[in-house]
Write an enzyme that holds these catalytic residues in place. Sequence first.
Site, PDB file in Angstrom:
ATOM      1  N   ASP A   1      68.261 -50.670  35.312  1.00  0.00           N
ATOM      2  CA  ASP A   1      67.979 -50.001  34.039  1.00  0.00           C
ATOM      3  C   ASP A   1      68.713 -48.661  33.884  1.00  0.00           C
ATOM      4  O   ASP A   1      68.818 -48.142  32.779  1.00  0.00           O
ATOM      5  CB  ASP A   1      66.466 -49.844  33.797  1.00  0.00           C
ATOM      6  CG  ASP A   1      65.752 -49.086  34.891  1.00  0.00           C
ATOM      7  OD1 ASP A   1      66.409 -48.694  35.877  1.00  0.00           O
ATOM      8  OD2 ASP A   1      64.519 -48.892  34.763  1.00  0.00           O
ATOM      9  N   ARG A   2      69.234 -48.119  34.989  1.00  0.00           N
ATOM     10  CA  ARG A   2      69.964 -46.840  34.868  1.00  0.00           C
ATOM     11  C   ARG A   2      71.467 -47.079  34.812  1.00  0.00           C
ATOM     12  O   ARG A   2      71.949 -48.133  35.224  1.00  0.00           O
ATOM     13  CB  ARG A   2      69.683 -45.955  36.070  1.00  0.00           C
ATOM     14  CG  ARG A   2      68.258 -45.505  36.130  1.00  0.00           C
ATOM     15  CD  ARG A   2      68.052 -44.489  37.223  1.00  0.00           C
ATOM     16  NE  ARG A   2      66.673 -44.036  37.175  1.00  0.00           N
ATOM     17  CZ  ARG A   2      66.247 -42.875  37.609  1.00  0.00           C
ATOM     18  NH1 ARG A   2      67.082 -42.022  38.147  1.00  0.00           N
ATOM     19  NH2 ARG A   2      64.981 -42.546  37.507  1.00  0.00           N
TER      20      ARG A   2
ATOM     21  N   SER B   1      62.941 -49.050  41.591  1.00  0.00           N
ATOM     22  CA  SER B   1      64.107 -48.508  40.893  1.00  0.00           C
ATOM     23  C   SER B   1      65.208 -48.064  41.852  1.00  0.00           C
ATOM     24  O   SER B   1      65.713 -48.839  42.636  1.00  0.00           O
ATOM     25  CB  SER B   1      63.653 -47.371  39.984  1.00  0.00           C
ATOM     26  OG  SER B   1      64.701 -46.958  39.161  1.00  0.00           O
ATOM     27  N   HIS B   2      65.538 -46.787  41.833  1.00  0.00           N
ATOM     28  CA  HIS B   2      66.650 -46.255  42.618  1.00  0.00           C
ATOM     29  C   HIS B   2      66.226 -45.801  44.016  1.00  0.00           C
ATOM     30  O   HIS B   2      67.033 -45.288  44.769  1.00  0.00           O
ATOM     31  CB  HIS B   2      67.256 -45.084  41.853  1.00  0.00           C
ATOM     32  CG  HIS B   2      66.205 -44.105  41.441  1.00  0.00           C
ATOM     33  ND1 HIS B   2      65.299 -44.401  40.445  1.00  0.00           N
ATOM     34  CD2 HIS B   2      65.863 -42.900  41.912  1.00  0.00           C
ATOM     35  CE1 HIS B   2      64.459 -43.400  40.319  1.00  0.00           C
ATOM     36  NE2 HIS B   2      64.771 -42.473  41.192  1.00  0.00           N
TER      37      HIS B   2
ATOM     38  N   ASP C   1      71.469 -48.951  38.860  1.00  0.00           N
ATOM     39  CA  ASP C   1      70.563 -48.681  39.983  1.00  0.00           C
ATOM     40  C   ASP C   1      69.893 -49.952  40.502  1.00  0.00           C
ATOM     41  O   ASP C   1      70.240 -51.065  40.106  1.00  0.00           O
ATOM     42  CB  ASP C   1      69.517 -47.648  39.563  1.00  0.00           C
ATOM     43  CG  ASP C   1      68.522 -48.218  38.569  1.00  0.00           C
ATOM     44  OD1 ASP C   1      68.910 -49.138  37.813  1.00  0.00           O
ATOM     45  OD2 ASP C   1      67.355 -47.777  38.553  1.00  0.00           O
TER      46      ASP C   1
ATOM     47  N   ASP D   1      67.166 -51.663  39.978  1.00  0.00           N
ATOM     48  CA  ASP D   1      66.625 -52.677  39.073  1.00  0.00           C
ATOM     49  C   ASP D   1      67.425 -52.810  37.779  1.00  0.00           C
ATOM     50  O   ASP D   1      66.995 -53.481  36.844  1.00  0.00           O
ATOM     51  CB  ASP D   1      65.153 -52.380  38.765  1.00  0.00           C
ATOM     52  CG  ASP D   1      64.956 -51.039  38.096  1.00  0.00           C
ATOM     53  OD1 ASP D   1      65.726 -50.098  38.393  1.00  0.00           O
ATOM     54  OD2 ASP D   1      64.038 -50.902  37.261  1.00  0.00           O
TER      55      ASP D   1
ATOM     56  N   LYS E   1      65.017 -49.123  29.407  1.00  0.00           N
ATOM     57  CA  LYS E   1      66.379 -48.644  29.429  1.00  0.00           C
ATOM     58  C   LYS E   1      67.242 -49.728  30.055  1.00  0.00           C
ATOM     59  O   LYS E   1      66.724 -50.610  30.750  1.00  0.00           O
ATOM     60  CB  LYS E   1      66.477 -47.330  30.185  1.00  0.00           C
ATOM     61  CG  LYS E   1      65.916 -47.337  31.577  1.00  0.00           C
ATOM     62  CD  LYS E   1      65.838 -45.897  32.090  1.00  0.00           C
ATOM     63  CE  LYS E   1      65.313 -45.842  33.495  1.00  0.00           C
ATOM     64  NZ  LYS E   1      64.051 -45.104  33.600  1.00  0.00           N
TER      65      LYS E   1
HETATM   66  C1  G1P Z   1      62.092 -40.301  36.955  1.00  0.00           C
HETATM   67  C2  G1P Z   1      62.930 -39.756  35.822  1.00  0.00           C
HETATM   68  C3  G1P Z   1      62.420 -40.285  34.510  1.00  0.00           C
HETATM   69  C4  G1P Z   1      62.390 -41.809  34.542  1.00  0.00           C
HETATM   70  C5  G1P Z   1      61.617 -42.288  35.751  1.00  0.00           C
HETATM   71  C6  G1P Z   1      61.676 -43.803  35.901  1.00  0.00           C
HETATM   72  O1  G1P Z   1      60.755 -39.880  36.817  1.00  0.00           O
HETATM   73  O2  G1P Z   1      62.940 -38.355  35.822  1.00  0.00           O
HETATM   74  O3  G1P Z   1      63.221 -39.819  33.468  1.00  0.00           O
HETATM   75  O4  G1P Z   1      61.805 -42.320  33.388  1.00  0.00           O
HETATM   76  O5  G1P Z   1      62.137 -41.705  36.937  1.00  0.00           O
HETATM   77  O6  G1P Z   1      62.979 -44.269  36.055  1.00  0.00           O
HETATM   78  P1  G1P Z   1      60.132 -38.625  37.593  1.00  0.00           P
HETATM   79  O7  G1P Z   1      60.395 -38.864  39.058  1.00  0.00           O
HETATM   80  O8  G1P Z   1      60.889 -37.428  37.122  1.00  0.00           O
HETATM   81  O9  G1P Z   1      58.677 -38.604  37.205  1.00  0.00           O
HETATM   82 ZN    ZN Z   2      65.570 -48.128  37.631  1.00  0.00          ZN
END
Ligand code: G1P
Ligand code: ZN
Length: 542
Positions: free
Chosen positions: A280-281, A112-113, A276, A278, A375
Amino acid sequence: MIETVATTPFDDQKPGTSGLRKKVTRFQVPHYAANFIQAIFDAAKPDGGETLVIGGDGRFFNREVILTAIRMAAANGYGRVVVGRSGLLSTPAASNLIRKRRAAGGIILSASHNPGGPDGDFGIKYNIANGGPAPEKITEAIYRHSLAMTEFRIIAQTAPDISKLGETRLGDMVVEVVDPVADYASLMETLFDFGAIRELLASGFRIRFDAMHAVTGPYAKDILENRLGAPAGTVINGEPLEDFGGGHPDPNAVHAKALIDELMVKGGPDFGAASDGDGDRNLIVGRGVVVSPSDSLAVLAANAHLAPGYAGGIAGIARSMPTSQAADRVAQKRGLGMFETPTGWKFFGNLLDAGKVTICGEESAGTGSDHVREKDGLWAVLLWLNILAVRRESVADILSAHWAEFGRNYYQRHDYEEIDKEAAEGLMESLRDRLASMAGQRFGTLVVSEADDFSYRDPVDNSISTGQGVRIVFSGGSRIVFRLSGTGTHGATLRVYIERYEPDAARHGEAPQRALAELIQTADAIGEITKRTGRTAPDVVT
Ligand code: G1P
Ligand code: ZN
């Protein structure tokens, strides 16, 4: 020829909030990735001949793991693998392909990010046939299989060239390389009024999209520039790079600062957005105003009917527990169903499948709908643009009109990153120990009305998830939530979520930091953050 390779289990392959995330160097340990992929297949149990979608965000190590996954899929009974060209698929595009191709599931390679590159992070996530992240029942089965792993199966032949579109065979399996963008972009055209958005953009409304050198570059260029006619150069940092150009592909005030700064000046663009690693954000910025994700969810839910895909109205809204209650106000006023789930998109899947909700969101810059089961960053951007094209007001005006109608939920999330694991766990344990005696306690002007450790019973399959975050609610409805991140790869990250509802429109112009000052102090007093972690301020405030 199928080879069976002897292996030994790793004890750290428990999927977190969103799949298995570790340092690249961990995934590079021989057999580490293969063991986990075998555990996925052992839990998924293909009968033979099923389709599997594979793709990732293009980060360092993506290609190697994809080639391994393709060769292992051929040895585990899959009939067809659908893979994005060069291994690229945004997470929402992968979700769409799984649904569209009636695949049994999909493997998404992403962290992800989180930063990429040889010293960065990597991740593997399994999605099920509805296109969404595997629910806990399956991630637990994957973990159990990983702990007992003694061998994995892989086809001896090398995987085909995935940089060329088309079909090839690998053993009994077909490998189909597809354009990562085409199906996703067509789906967007069915949901939004591209003609209206094109007119908005032609009228001089200026937009900027920061792809952060991550996967959305090709998607945003095709949709915003080619299909919607935004001028070339609208998409910046549009080339996906293995290390995201050295940055964090995290669309927040810290890592998307350059984009935000551009929108804060007179004469800057009217609308800015970022996504981000991938895809999705999303980050949404209007001229002079950053829209908080919780507010964005509420605004999108309140205005979705302005887009053709949602013209019939929405069935309901779901948000993760720590997300602000701004969306609840919309649901209440419009008579819509409202659901509060644990953190992580996997908890929305059943509600979406059952038709109980249409729009879902999380405070962590995630918004989406029933068009896929993830998302979706570009979806949020396009829904905003569709709303702007119909209302022809500025983002700032839409936001203040929204607050005037529904009230404003002042909101902040404070992250304390890479803190000592034991200190973080001790902090949470101490909070849990004090929950029973907390109601009635006074902190300054605030009186605790209820306190609990959030647990959730899924209304569709009745599964129960416990220990999802400590909630402290004060009379008047203000809240502080404490939870530990389930996506970090180093130490622990403490997240503190702070919220206060302000119905009076005359008081909607305050800076959140000020409006929440007393609650921020109280969070430290109740959580003993400084005392237990040594930190006097959060690393990131969103
Ligand atoms: C974080 C975000 C959560 C999201 C997840 C995946 O998880 O807070 O809302 O679904 O990344 O993108 P966390 O690190 O808080 O467990
Ligand atoms: Zn992501």
